[in-house]
Design an enzyme around this catalytic site. Structure first.
Site, PDB file in Angstrom:
ATOM      1  CE  LYS A 183      72.064  -7.613 107.702  1.00  0.00           C
ATOM      2  NZ  LYS A 183      71.542  -6.378 107.098  1.00  0.00           N
ATOM      3  CB  SER A 195      71.144  -4.220 100.720  1.00  0.00           C
ATOM      4  OG  SER A 195      71.067  -2.884 101.140  1.00  0.00           O
TER       5      SER A 195
HETATM    6  N1  COA Z   1      65.711   1.444 102.275  1.00  0.00           N
HETATM    7  C1  COA Z   1      66.152   0.285 101.801  1.00  0.00           C
HETATM    8  N2  COA Z   1      66.558  -0.731 102.572  1.00  0.00           N
HETATM    9  C2  COA Z   1      66.521  -0.534 103.887  1.00  0.00           C
HETATM   10  C3  COA Z   1      66.059   0.645 104.460  1.00  0.00           C
HETATM   11  C4  COA Z   1      65.635   1.667 103.586  1.00  0.00           C
HETATM   12  N3  COA Z   1      65.157   2.826 104.041  1.00  0.00           N
HETATM   13  N4  COA Z   1      66.116   0.540 105.801  1.00  0.00           N
HETATM   14  C5  COA Z   1      66.607  -0.684 106.054  1.00  0.00           C
HETATM   15  N5  COA Z   1      66.830  -1.329 104.897  1.00  0.00           N
HETATM   16  C6  COA Z   1      67.308  -2.709 104.742  1.00  0.00           C
HETATM   17  C7  COA Z   1      68.761  -2.821 104.469  1.00  0.00           C
HETATM   18  O1  COA Z   1      69.007  -2.756 103.085  1.00  0.00           O
HETATM   19  C8  COA Z   1      69.065  -4.182 105.038  1.00  0.00           C
HETATM   20  O2  COA Z   1      68.702  -5.145 104.099  1.00  0.00           O
HETATM   21  P1  COA Z   1      69.480  -6.526 103.976  1.00  0.00           P
HETATM   22  O3  COA Z   1      69.295  -7.220 105.294  1.00  0.00           O
HETATM   23  O4  COA Z   1      68.797  -7.125 102.841  1.00  0.00           O
HETATM   24  O5  COA Z   1      70.919  -6.185 103.716  1.00  0.00           O
HETATM   25  C9  COA Z   1      68.090  -4.282 106.227  1.00  0.00           C
HETATM   26  O6  COA Z   1      67.072  -3.374 105.963  1.00  0.00           O
HETATM   27  C10 COA Z   1      68.634  -3.872 107.562  1.00  0.00           C
HETATM   28  O7  COA Z   1      69.860  -3.279 107.359  1.00  0.00           O
HETATM   29  P2  COA Z   1      70.569  -2.070 108.026  1.00  0.00           P
HETATM   30  O8  COA Z   1      69.744  -0.852 108.106  1.00  0.00           O
HETATM   31  O9  COA Z   1      71.836  -1.948 107.312  1.00  0.00           O
HETATM   32  O10 COA Z   1      70.701  -2.549 109.475  1.00  0.00           O
HETATM   33  P3  COA Z   1      71.542  -3.706 110.027  1.00  0.00           P
HETATM   34  O11 COA Z   1      70.570  -4.522 110.771  1.00  0.00           O
HETATM   35  O12 COA Z   1      72.381  -4.374 109.023  1.00  0.00           O
HETATM   36  O13 COA Z   1      72.533  -2.903 110.969  1.00  0.00           O
HETATM   37  C11 COA Z   1      73.089  -1.403 112.793  1.00  0.00           C
HETATM   38  C12 COA Z   1      72.024  -2.085 111.969  1.00  0.00           C
HETATM   39  C13 COA Z   1      74.339  -1.107 112.018  1.00  0.00           C
HETATM   40  C14 COA Z   1      72.473  -0.086 113.212  1.00  0.00           C
HETATM   41  C15 COA Z   1      73.344  -2.266 114.042  1.00  0.00           C
HETATM   42  O14 COA Z   1      73.679  -3.569 113.652  1.00  0.00           O
HETATM   43  C16 COA Z   1      74.444  -1.710 114.923  1.00  0.00           C
HETATM   44  O15 COA Z   1      74.305  -0.681 115.528  1.00  0.00           O
HETATM   45  N6  COA Z   1      75.590  -2.409 115.011  1.00  0.00           N
HETATM   46  C17 COA Z   1      76.727  -2.002 115.824  1.00  0.00           C
HETATM   47  C18 COA Z   1      76.848  -2.821 117.100  1.00  0.00           C
HETATM   48  C19 COA Z   1      75.902  -2.311 118.143  1.00  0.00           C
HETATM   49  O16 COA Z   1      75.965  -1.193 118.606  1.00  0.00           O
HETATM   50  N7  COA Z   1      75.001  -3.187 118.550  1.00  0.00           N
HETATM   51  C20 COA Z   1      73.998  -2.895 119.546  1.00  0.00           C
HETATM   52  C21 COA Z   1      72.749  -2.414 118.877  1.00  0.00           C
HETATM   53  S1  COA Z   1      71.440  -2.347 120.048  1.00  0.00           S
END
Ligand code: COA
Length: 160
Positions: free
Chosen positions: A42, A129
């Site tokens: 992202k 977000s």
């Molecule tokens: N309140 C508000 N927003 C929320 C929320 C809550 N309780 N829970 C999730 N969201 C939203 C976030 O704001 C985000 O919105 P956006 O897409 O508009 O920015 C979206 O949901 C998902 O975001 P986030 O929770 O930050 O997850 P992600 O998908 O960006 O990242 C990780 C998830 C970091 C856990 C994952 O990518 C990761 O582990 N990465 C490391 C590499 C790895 O190990 N990969 C293998 C994984 S199997």
């Protein structure tokens, strides 16, 4: 033995929905690390240090939460931090499929690390977000769903 949990995410920026999940996790686990993902596919609006600083200020009232950042695999980071729990928030059924897959993949990679889901407060179920950034950039009102520090950082950012 103390149980340490990691709450990972992009937090770009942290919202009241994230804060709600972090607070609930902190009421259950001994220590919670809210950890900001550094290298994501992202494109981020705020830098990692800005995202961490906002999260630190917004969660400063919770003694057993620390804010950190990570890159690479989440399970490797969790192991380095001696955390055996991953926290994820669920807002709606639509989150479930993605979260379910991620939890199973993480379990396959690290059977000793458990994913815990915490259900959000319904009043934050529609918050994300990117929607916050978009609404704010077009002048919409988002004050009720972000902490004051995030509101002022959004003002600074979109003035530029
Ligand atoms: N309140 C508000 N927003 C929320 C929320 C809550 N309780 N829970 C999730 N969201 C939203 C976030 O704001 C985000 O919105 P956006 O897409 O508009 O920015 C979206 O949901 C998902 O975001 P986030 O929770 O930050 O997850 P992600 O998908 O960006 O990242 C990780 C998830 C970091 C856990 C994952 O990518 C990761 O582990 N990465 C490391 C590499 C790895 O190990 N990969 C293998 C994984 S199997």
């Amino acid at each position: 033995m103390k149980v340490r949990a990691v709450y990972p995410g992009s937090f770009d920026p942290i919202t009241n929905g994230h804060i709600y999940i972090a607070e609930r996790a902190a009421a259950v686990f001994d220590e919670v690390i809210v950890s900001v993902l550094v290298n994501s596919n992202k494109k981020s609006t705020f830098s990692v240090s800005e995202r961490c600083a906002m999260a630190r200020e917004a969660l400063g009232h919770v003694k057993n939460i620390k804010v950190d950042n990570f890159n690479g695999l989440l399970i490797d980071y969790a192991r380095r931090e001696n955390a055996n729990v991953i926290i994820r928030g669920l807002r709606a059924m639509s989150d479930f499929e993605y979260e379910f897959q991620m939890a199973l993949m993480n379990r396959k990679l690290a059977p000793d690390i458990e994913t815990f889901f915490i259900v959000t407060d319904p009043k934050y179920s529609y918050v994300s977000s990117s929607s916050i950034r978009e609404i704010f950039s077009f002048g919409g009102s988002i004050e009720e769903v972000v902490p004051p520090i995030v509101y002022s950082k959004l003002q600074e950012h979109f003035k530029k």
